[in-house]
Every structure is written in C-alpha cells, then in structure tokens.
Design an enzyme around this catalytic site. Sequence first.
Site, PDB file in Angstrom:
ATOM      1  N   ASP A   1       0.839  -1.202   0.000  1.00 36.04           N
ATOM      2  CA  ASP A   1       0.000   0.000   0.000  1.00 36.04           C
ATOM      3  C   ASP A   1       0.876   1.254   0.000  1.00 36.04           C
ATOM      4  O   ASP A   1       1.955   1.242  -0.587  1.00 36.04           O
ATOM      5  CB  ASP A   1      -0.942  -0.025   1.212  1.00 36.04           C
ATOM      6  CG  ASP A   1      -2.308   0.558   0.908  1.00 36.04           C
ATOM      7  OD1 ASP A   1      -2.377   1.756   0.592  1.00 36.04           O
ATOM      8  OD2 ASP A   1      -3.301  -0.181   0.978  1.00 36.04           O
TER       9      ASP A   1
ATOM     10  N   HIS B   1      -3.838   5.874   3.238  1.00 39.87           N
ATOM     11  CA  HIS B   1      -4.494   4.643   2.788  1.00 39.87           C
ATOM     12  C   HIS B   1      -3.846   3.401   3.386  1.00 39.87           C
ATOM     13  O   HIS B   1      -4.521   2.481   3.859  1.00 39.87           O
ATOM     14  CB  HIS B   1      -4.456   4.606   1.260  1.00 39.87           C
ATOM     15  CG  HIS B   1      -5.338   3.598   0.608  1.00 39.87           C
ATOM     16  ND1 HIS B   1      -4.989   2.277   0.482  1.00 39.87           N
ATOM     17  CD2 HIS B   1      -6.568   3.714   0.029  1.00 39.87           C
ATOM     18  CE1 HIS B   1      -5.962   1.622  -0.166  1.00 39.87           C
ATOM     19  NE2 HIS B   1      -6.928   2.478  -0.441  1.00 39.87           N
TER      20      HIS B   1
ATOM     21  N   SER C   1     -11.037  -1.178  -1.206  1.00 39.61           N
ATOM     22  CA  SER C   1      -9.763  -1.096  -0.475  1.00 39.61           C
ATOM     23  C   SER C   1      -9.947  -1.389   1.006  1.00 39.61           C
ATOM     24  O   SER C   1      -9.037  -1.875   1.673  1.00 39.61           O
ATOM     25  CB  SER C   1      -9.163   0.307  -0.611  1.00 39.61           C
ATOM     26  OG  SER C   1      -8.458   0.456  -1.811  1.00 39.61           O
TER      27      SER C   1
END
Length: 773
Positions: free
Chosen positions: A142, A219, A548
């Site tokens: 990520d 994220h 996600s």
Amino acid sequence: MVTCHLQSFWVLFLAVSLYFAHTTSTSHVYIVYLGINQFQDPILTSKFHIQVLSDAFASEEDAKRSILYSYSNSFSGFSAKLNSSQATILARIDKVVSVFRSKTLKLHTTRSWDFLGLTLDETRVTPMEFTNGQDVVVGIFDTGVWPESESFQEKPGMRPIPSSWKGVCVEGEKFEPAKACNRKLIGARYYLKGFEQEYGPLNMSGNPEYRSARDFLGHGTHTASTAAGSIVKNASFFGIGQGTARGGAPWARVAVYKICWGINGVGSCTEADILAAFDDALHDGVHVISASFGATPPLSPFFASSADIGSFHAMQLGITVVFSAGNDGPEPSLVQNVAPWSLCVAASTIDRSFPTEIVLDRNFTIMGQSIISKEIKGRLANAITYFVDGVCSLGNWNKKLATGRVVLCFYTPGLVYEIAQVAVKTAKGLGLIFAEPFTKPIADVDDDIPTLHVDINQGTIIGNYLAESLKLPVVQISPSKTIIGKSPAPTVVYFSSRGPSSISPDILKPDITAPGINILAAWPPQTPPTLQPSDDRLVRWNFQSGTSMSCPHVTGVGALLKSVHPGWSPAATRSAIMTTAYTRDASHDSILAGGSMAGSTPFDMGAGHINPLKAMDPGLIYDMKTSDYILFLCNMGYTQERIERIVLPSPGVDTNCKNMHGPNANINYPSISVPNLRSPITIKRTVRNVGCGKKTTVYFGVAKEPDGVEVVIWPRVLIFSPSKQEISYYITLKPLKKSEGRYDFGEIVWSDGFHHVRSPLVVLVNNSDDFTM
C-alpha cells in the site's frame, strides 16, 4: 505447433501494446518474466538476468544501466528501461515467459469487526479470539505506514519476532527503524524506482510525500490497522463512531511494503515496484498479503500482470493473497484481480449509520446521512439559482456566488456527488444537500464541502418546501450521530465491481464480500482527513470507503485462519471463507445489491458475506492441487514448456496439457460457474472433511436449481470416516430451456446437520441455435 502459437500470441500481445503505447525510439519500463527461480541463488539469478538483457543491448554495461529491479528471491524476472524493438527481441527468447510494459495501478479507495462477530467481550471469547493471529505475519502492499500510531505499538505479552522472519525495516526519510519498528511492526520497505521512471523524481515540496515507508496518503495506515492493528480504546472521528478499534487479527505481526505514491492526492502504484515487493515479501516470510489496488478492464493476460504473477508464486509457497475487486460498479464485468489462485473481495455495508438532522425554519425536520462534526447554519437555496438547469457541475456554474447558502442539488445520470461538491465549493457555498436514488445515499467524510446525502423522495420534499417558501428558509444542520443496528445490513455497495470475469468467466469473481463502507481506522495525524490542502483538521482516526477497505477485512480473517489452521493451503483458506458465507441480511431477507432495488447475485457478492467464526470450522473444504492450476493454464493456452517454467516442480505432477482434460468448471473451486451450457455436462468436485475426524460423519447434498437447468448430484450422501477423509462427487447440469445471454443462479449445499457447506452455482444456458428437448 502449439508452442509456436503461444509464442506468437505473446509477441502479438506485446506488439499491440507497443502500437498503442509509443514509438520505437521511446523507452519505457518493461517487465520481463522468466518464471520460477532455476538457480536458487539471488546472485546467480541476477547475473543471468543481465545476460538475458544483454541480448537487446550493444554491451553488458548498457544492459546494467537499463535494469531497475532484478527479481531473484522468490521467482525470476527483471524490470528495465527498453524501447519497443528491445522488448520484442526479449519476448522472442525461449527462456522468457512474458514481456509486458509496467502499467500504473490505482488504489481502490472499529465497529466492522463486531458486526462480523469477532467480539472483545471476554465472556464470549472463542478459540479464534484466544489466538488472534499469533505469530502470523500480514504483508500490506500500500502507501506505507504511520509507525507511531497506537495500532502498530506492541502490546504487553507479545512474544519475540518469529525466528522464521527474514524481513527488515529500511531506513528512510523520517523513518528510523530503531524507533519505528518493534514486535508488532516488524518489517517496512519502500519501492520507488518504477514510479520515478514513470513520473520523474519524487516531488516532496508541492506534493507531500516521504521518501521512505512512512505514509502520507493515509491509505496504507488505514488498511494495515484494519487487517491487523492492535487494540485501541476510545477511537473516533471527532466523537463520531466512537468505540474500540482493532484489526481482525490484533496480535498478528505487520510488515509494510510501500509500493504506492501520491500524485495530487491519488495513490499510484507501478507494476515494476509491485513485483519487487512480491519478490521480497515472499522471501521475507509473510503468511498473508493484502493488496488493495488494480486496473479497470480490459484485463491483461494473467502472466502479463504483476499482481497475478506475484500472487501465483505466493500461492505456490502457501501464502494467501487477498485483492480488492475494484470500485467500478454497478455495471457488470468490470471486476478486477480475477485469478483463481487469489481472493477477490467486494464491498458491503455494516449496520452502522450516521443520521444527520436537517431543520428548516425551526419547524420542519428531515434526516439525511453524513459525517459532520460541527453544526452548520445558513439559508437553503435551490441549485437552479447558481447552475444552469439546476445541474450542479462546474460547467453549468453561472458565476453567481452561493455565500452562506446550503445548496440543494439532485442527482442526474453522470453527475456524482463529488462533482456537485466541487461545483458548490467553487461557488463559495456553505454546504450541499445531495438528493440521489434510494440505493445510493452513503455518509462520507465531507471532502470538499459539508455534504448531506438524502434519497430522491426526501430531496423532493425539501425542494417542495423550498418552492413554497416566500423567502429562503433558514437551515440548521446538526452534527452527525452514530446509530447501530437500525439499518439493513449488509448491502453490497453500488460502486463495488461486479462479475462475471471478463477474462475467465468460468471462475466466479468476486469471491466474497466484506465491510467496506465508512470504516474507521488509523490515520496519519499530519494528513488532513480529506487530503484537501484547505482542510486544516488533524485526526488519528478516519473514515474511508471502498473495496480497499473490504480487502483488509478478509486479510485479517485469513490471518486468523492461518493461526488456527497453519497447515491449510491458500485454496483451503479461500474455501473455508467462501463456503461459510451468508446470503441473508440481519433481517433474514436477501442481501440487497446497491445500485438497484433487487437482491444480490453471486456476481455482486460472490459466495456471500464473510462469516469469520463459521470459517474457522467449515466442516468440508475444496482444496486445490497443482493439477488444478495446470488444467487452468492449459485451458488458457499455455504449453507444457511454459508451464514447467512457472510451476514449482513436484513429484508426480504432470505438466503435459495432452493429459489434462475438461473445462475450467472442473477445477476444484468452491464455486461453480458454467458460462456456456449448450448440452448436458458433468462436473467433478472433491471435498475434504476438516471437522471431527475421529468419528464417522455423514453429509447430505441438496441442489437449488438455476432457472431452466436440471441439477443432479451423485452421490447424494457422503460418508466420511477416520480412514476416508476425502470424497469426490459429481454434478450433472442439463438445460431445460431455450436461452441466450442470460445468467441464472443456484447453489449446492452439503450439510451434516451442523455445518452447511454452500457453493454458488452460476449457469448461462446458451443454446438458442440448437435447442432440443
């Protein structure tokens, strides 16, 4: 002859890619994939890569300058800067499996674990909670990690790092391994060569980033804490969603591989960097990998995709890889990450909502959905005052300012609320009330401007009130509240990418759905929750939505299953997750498909919604052997020579496609998909009893038939004993109708009275030209 055909296919695939991408004089990053590591020595393998690459250069020194990564730990390949002529030369070499340009993939961007049944209540602890993923290493591919977050601090009683771990924490900008890493966060690497070749040197002034494993976009911190974050009490977003935050496997170890970098707030991940992360992670000793990225179809061939190559080699080493399905729904056939050796996850809601009160003139109240932490007061205004035809987009703005106004905008085809947010903010509006179809309203952190979501009916009521008012009504919007258990859940969210797979429709994708809406998880405190430069708020927890977010939920469950069943293969783990999934919501009705008002099909939710506790004890599993993958590769056009290059050698494994018979429907997958049923066919499945093996166990089979299809199971009874734990059965499908282009759905269920082992059955009867009863 077949070998020549497949080699011609790869040269043709490369040629088409080159034609659309660039001229022969332009250099780009290409990946040259060579299959398994024949030398078992990284140094020898890297030297071999230079030797192969030299065939396309005038000298070995030129080849060395061209190379970015030598993938030499877990498989064999390299990435290098090449022009089209050089790429074509390498594609024609016999030792090369595939050559493809490194594309840029995009990210698919608390209460959720309680909703899944994983409680922290000590009076209701199960064996799964006792283990909580002890000594399982979860790899997160990520945007990096914020190591100081409480989610990544080691807890008292945490054992030393497993001796099998070979990974490291790499030093970088504002990332000191001695301070950042511990017994919880045990690995941190970053990969930048592919990104910088594509976009130039990392710009850290106008585009905030860290040249290290430290996370700016947030994220990666969010997904890592969702999958395996430590237990942290009193987590909330300005008091909203308050509770105890933790990952699905809070005692698991975390290893971060930063492969995605921010460009104007958007995470971009190059395939050259992704494959380098796979090469390291597989060697480091991770047990489960979470990867929330992908590319919108058209999909590349499986071995012209870094994600599919990396996950294939992970599967061979016993490592489960979990991917997000993508955010391109609700249209069909846009699902991503569809390889049969990995897990593909759709996104759905949980039973938590954020009602937000709208009061007009202090005497009329209506409830919307939002995540707003401060009260808003102003005047309500109609969109038509500021936008041509009342369509809230920048192109329709009439340059009038909406200062002090909360603007009521309505959904129109092609107008999503993000477009309306930008338009109203540009017009200096105070806030936005966005009315959209009943299936769409979802609360979200106000990105550009405070936004309330209401359905079309509510919006019409507000609009009529506004029309009947002699002057603009005073509007007062209260801070959002948190309500649990009052909304129907789960519902597959409208943006979650749907099946069937556009490259292999005989393998059902997505596999499963999991929570992916308004997930509260850790966040870098130096990063605004909306990533907007004008947002000056600082938070340690933030809400995010997307596949996600659903992906790390399944990753966390995979870590738990690895802890409880360390000997299970990735296929066994996937089977346990899929066959124990449920297809009814909390009200015992069918799970709704967001974007419509109909119930979900397997193309929306795969086998159903994940049920972690049931997955721990599935009763039966559909395991997959090397022969299953060889059958799939043969059916996809691979020859024995190429299969031998990518499949790890194993005694008794036959890689000759002449000895492989049957369609992909015969692969021992936990779901059954037949996309072209013209006449009766018989499909084989093999199940293994993983329940109580010390006594005889009897399972009875039942079929729910798809419309117009007769389904016969034989035998209908499976009797397992201590000496017979694996049994095969057969399903015969016979079309009873004339049809074309229509999918119908059913299921196969085996039960011993306690376990219910369910497999989705997807059939497209395609016989309109030759139908006979």
